[in-house]
Design a protein around this motif. Structure first.
Motif, PDB file in Angstrom:
ATOM      1  N   ASP A   6       0.838  -1.192  -0.021  1.00 37.23           N
ATOM      2  CA  ASP A   6       0.164   0.024  -0.332  1.00 37.23           C
ATOM      3  C   ASP A   6       0.414   1.458  -0.128  1.00 37.23           C
ATOM      4  N   LEU A   7       2.055   1.006   0.542  1.00 40.89           N
ATOM      5  CA  LEU A   7       2.714   2.626   0.829  1.00 40.89           C
ATOM      6  C   LEU A   7       3.412   3.168  -0.700  1.00 40.89           C
ATOM      7  N   TYR A   8       4.029   1.822  -1.097  1.00 39.30           N
ATOM      8  CA  TYR A   8       4.219   1.733  -2.763  1.00 39.30           C
ATOM      9  C   TYR A   8       3.382   1.356  -3.747  1.00 39.30           C
ATOM     10  N   GLY A   9       2.318   1.575  -3.448  1.00 39.17           N
ATOM     11  CA  GLY A   9       1.907   0.585  -4.618  1.00 39.17           C
ATOM     12  C   GLY A   9       1.500   2.432  -5.858  1.00 39.17           C
ATOM     13  N   ASP A  10       0.831   2.942  -5.080  1.00 41.22           N
ATOM     14  CA  ASP A  10       1.066   4.287  -6.100  1.00 41.22           C
ATOM     15  C   ASP A  10       1.983   4.711  -6.827  1.00 41.22           C
ATOM     16  N   LEU A  11       3.510   3.963  -6.608  1.00 42.06           N
ATOM     17  CA  LEU A  11       4.639   4.682  -7.431  1.00 42.06           C
ATOM     18  C   LEU A  11       4.607   4.098  -8.397  1.00 42.06           C
ATOM     19  N   GLY A  12       3.477   3.297  -8.768  1.00 45.02           N
ATOM     20  CA  GLY A  12       4.067   2.087  -9.934  1.00 45.02           C
ATOM     21  C   GLY A  12       4.090   2.714 -11.500  1.00 45.02           C
ATOM     22  N   GLN A  13       3.297   2.840 -12.277  1.00 44.48           N
ATOM     23  CA  GLN A  13       3.752   3.597 -13.324  1.00 44.48           C
ATOM     24  C   GLN A  13       4.183   4.648 -13.610  1.00 44.48           C
ATOM     25  N   ALA A  14       3.638   5.481 -12.691  1.00 49.01           N
ATOM     26  CA  ALA A  14       3.145   7.473 -12.964  1.00 49.01           C
ATOM     27  C   ALA A  14       5.463   7.936 -13.336  1.00 49.01           C
ATOM     28  N   PRO A  15       6.093   7.499 -12.111  1.00 53.91           N
ATOM     29  CA  PRO A  15       6.876   7.352 -12.202  1.00 53.91           C
ATOM     30  C   PRO A  15       8.000   7.294 -13.660  1.00 53.91           C
ATOM     31  N   LEU A  16       7.537   6.078 -14.425  1.00 52.85           N
ATOM     32  CA  LEU A  16       8.143   5.404 -15.626  1.00 52.85           C
ATOM     33  C   LEU A  16       7.817   6.012 -16.777  1.00 52.85           C
ATOM     34  N   ALA A  17       6.049   6.669 -16.808  1.00 50.89           N
ATOM     35  CA  ALA A  17       5.526   7.547 -17.633  1.00 50.89           C
ATOM     36  C   ALA A  17       5.875   8.809 -17.904  1.00 50.89           C
ATOM     37  N   ASP A  18       6.476   8.975 -16.102  1.00 47.16           N
ATOM     38  CA  ASP A  18       7.157  11.001 -16.449  1.00 47.16           C
ATOM     39  C   ASP A  18       8.143  10.265 -17.202  1.00 47.16           C
ATOM     40  N   ALA A  19       9.375   9.804 -17.100  1.00 48.07           N
ATOM     41  CA  ALA A  19      10.565   9.385 -17.175  1.00 48.07           C
ATOM     42  C   ALA A  19      10.330   9.134 -19.067  1.00 48.07           C
ATOM     43  N   GLU A  20       9.474   8.579 -19.705  1.00 50.49           N
ATOM     44  CA  GLU A  20       9.742   8.416 -21.231  1.00 50.49           C
ATOM     45  C   GLU A  20       9.231   9.621 -21.805  1.00 50.49           C
ATOM     46  N   ASP A  21       8.219  10.152 -20.831  1.00 53.02           N
ATOM     47  CA  ASP A  21       7.942  11.416 -21.797  1.00 53.02           C
ATOM     48  C   ASP A  21       9.075  12.367 -21.753  1.00 53.02           C
ATOM     49  N   SER A  22       9.022  12.460 -20.350  1.00 59.78           N
ATOM     50  CA  SER A  22      10.787  13.455 -20.507  1.00 59.78           C
ATOM     51  C   SER A  22      12.480  12.725 -20.790  1.00 59.78           C
ATOM     52  N   TYR A  23      12.001  11.564 -21.721  1.00 61.12           N
ATOM     53  CA  TYR A  23      12.794  11.370 -22.635  1.00 61.12           C
ATOM     54  C   TYR A  23      12.613  11.601 -24.413  1.00 61.12           C
ATOM     55  N   GLN A  24      11.681  11.146 -24.073  1.00 61.50           N
ATOM     56  CA  GLN A  24      10.667  11.609 -25.220  1.00 61.50           C
ATOM     57  C   GLN A  24      11.436  13.788 -25.922  1.00 61.50           C
ATOM     58  N   SER A  25      10.947  14.123 -24.521  1.00 60.76           N
ATOM     59  CA  SER A  25      11.331  15.457 -24.989  1.00 60.76           C
ATOM     60  C   SER A  25      12.653  15.858 -25.031  1.00 60.76           C
ATOM     61  N   LEU A  26      13.399  15.155 -24.160  1.00 58.33           N
ATOM     62  CA  LEU A  26      15.222  15.712 -24.588  1.00 58.33           C
ATOM     63  C   LEU A  26      15.604  15.114 -25.375  1.00 58.33           C
ATOM     64  N   GLN A  27      14.720  14.204 -26.231  1.00 52.68           N
ATOM     65  CA  GLN A  27      15.566  13.383 -27.525  1.00 52.68           C
ATOM     66  C   GLN A  27      15.189  14.548 -28.640  1.00 52.68           C
ATOM     67  N   LYS A  28      14.221  15.286 -28.550  1.00 50.72           N
ATOM     68  CA  LYS A  28      13.537  15.898 -29.681  1.00 50.72           C
ATOM     69  C   LYS A  28      14.343  17.309 -29.268  1.00 50.72           C
ATOM     70  N   LYS A  29      14.540  17.365 -27.877  1.00 56.33           N
ATOM     71  CA  LYS A  29      15.469  19.058 -28.224  1.00 56.33           C
ATOM     72  C   LYS A  29      16.561  18.349 -28.791  1.00 56.33           C
ATOM     73  N   LEU A  30      17.278  16.962 -28.572  1.00 55.61           N
ATOM     74  CA  LEU A  30      18.405  17.142 -28.687  1.00 55.61           C
ATOM     75  C   LEU A  30      18.436  17.230 -30.451  1.00 55.61           C
ATOM     76  N   LYS A  31      17.163  17.011 -31.363  1.00 57.31           N
ATOM     77  CA  LYS A  31      17.542  16.719 -32.273  1.00 57.31           C
ATOM     78  C   LYS A  31      17.110  18.044 -33.445  1.00 57.31           C
ATOM     79  N   GLU A  32      17.541  18.992 -32.150  1.00 57.65           N
ATOM     80  CA  GLU A  32      16.493  20.880 -32.462  1.00 57.65           C
ATOM     81  C   GLU A  32      17.548  21.079 -32.891  1.00 57.65           C
TER      82      GLU A  32
END
Length: 83
Positions: A6-32
């Motif tokens: 219950d303590l760590y249950g809410d940490l499931g996929q949210a950080p991974l999704a944020d990390a993927e979004d951040s990675y995609q954003s950084l990849q876009k900035k790198l290409k620019e």
């Protein structure tokens, strides 16, 4: 153990999704940035070639003017010498 889930249950996929979004954003900035770098390098080469041509032209103009002044000086000397 159930409390830990219950303590760590809410940490499931949210950080991974944020990390993927951040990675995609950084990849876009790198290409620019890479595109901007390539454009800047092309412009730099163009300006370098233009600069070289201008240096050559100004050098030729200077040499021509210097020779013309020498020619005029000789003509003036010849004109002022008694005959």
């Amino acid at each position: 153990m159930a409390d830990e889930e219950d303590l760590y249950g809410d940490l499931g996929q949210a950080p991974l999704a944020d990390a993927e979004d951040s990675y995609q954003s950084l990849q876009k900035k790198l290409k620019e940035c890479e595109a901007k770098l390539a454009a800047s390098q092309a412009k730099n080469q163009e300006l370098f070639a233009q600069n070289q041509a201008l240096k050559k032209n100004i050098s030729c103009l200077y040499k021509t003017a210097k020779k013309e002044l020498e020619r005029k000086d000789i003509l003036l000397q010849q004109a002022t010498q008694p005959r």
